[in-house]
Write a protein that holds these residues in place. Structure first.
Motif: not given
Length: 251
Positions: A86-89, A168-178
């Protein structure tokens, strides 16, 4: 040899190493290769794609830079598929927006859509450790009377939202939020308050403290609609404070 024919057609538009990397990427993301699977040996890739050793090595290096593979030296080594971190993305996204800056209004336009659903999504999923971490971030806000604690306070405010994004259980929502949280954090720590702006900073911190406490209680009560409403009101109010503080900083 379908991949070879596709390569030759794609090479009309792309350099050969790019076309090889694209073909391998498709195989990886389609599940043909899984995490830690070894890619074909270099000599097999040369034969498969009808390419030079240099082109194959450049393609593999490109995939490694993108975080899709890693290389192990020695016997039994070679290129293997890795899970993209995730951090690389987020780093790639931050690099993009470094050259396409986001202003406060744009940032909060996204946060008002994102934060209420992120918070509501974690209801029933937060552990007691999560609640303790949320409370610890709130406790830090009580140190606002000391200007020396300003940076810790700004970070603690974002920590609160990061804890929710992580759960957050939604990986897309979690990534955008982060990612959005990382933008908020960078903007916050990049501008230290002036003496004239400290009153506004203190009012902002008090609001954040009260809002976060109310949201935590709604999360404990598992009241999804109240969580959404509280978070929406919180972000609306935070936007007004942040825009006002940015305007003062520019004058």
């Amino acid at each position: 040899m379908n991949s070879t024919r596709s390569l030759h057609r794609g090479a009309l538009r792309n350099k050969v190493p790019d076309a090889i990397a694209d073909a391998l990427r498709v195989q990886i993301v389609s599940g043909h290769f899984r995490v830690n699977d070894r890619l074909p040996a270099e000599k097999d890739l040369i034969e498969q794609f009808g390419a030079s050793r240099g082109s194959v090595r450049e393609a593999l290096k490109s995939l490694e830079v993108q975080g899709l593979i890693y290389t192990m030296p020695g016997p039994g080594g070679g290129a293997r598929v890795r899970e993209v971190e995730m951090e690389r993305v987020l780093d790639f996204m931050r690099n993009f927006f470094h050259f396409n800056p986001i202003d406060g209004a744009q940032m909060y336009q996204v946060r008002k859509l994102l934060e209420p659903e992120t918070a509501a999504s974690v209801i029933g999923l937060l552990t007691e450790s999560d609640f303790e971490a949320l409370q610890a971030s709130i406790d830090t806000l009580h140190l606002a009377d000391n200007p020396a604690n300003w940076l810790s306070i700004r970070n603690a405010e974002v920590d609160f939202h990061d804890i929710l994004a992580h759960a957050c259980p939604n990986p897309l929502l979690s990534m955008v939020a982060k990612f959005v949280n990382s933008v908020v954090r960078a903007n916050a720590v990049a501008s230290s308050p002036s003496v004239e702006g400290m009153a506004g900073e203190h009012a902002f911190t008090r609001h954040n403290c009260e809002a976060h406490e109310a949201i935590v209680q709604a999360l404990r009560d598992q009241d999804a609609q109240r969580v959404r409403d509280l978070m929406r009101d919180h972000i609306d109010t935070a936007e007004r404070y942040v825009i006002a503080m940015q305007q003062r900083a520019r004058t």
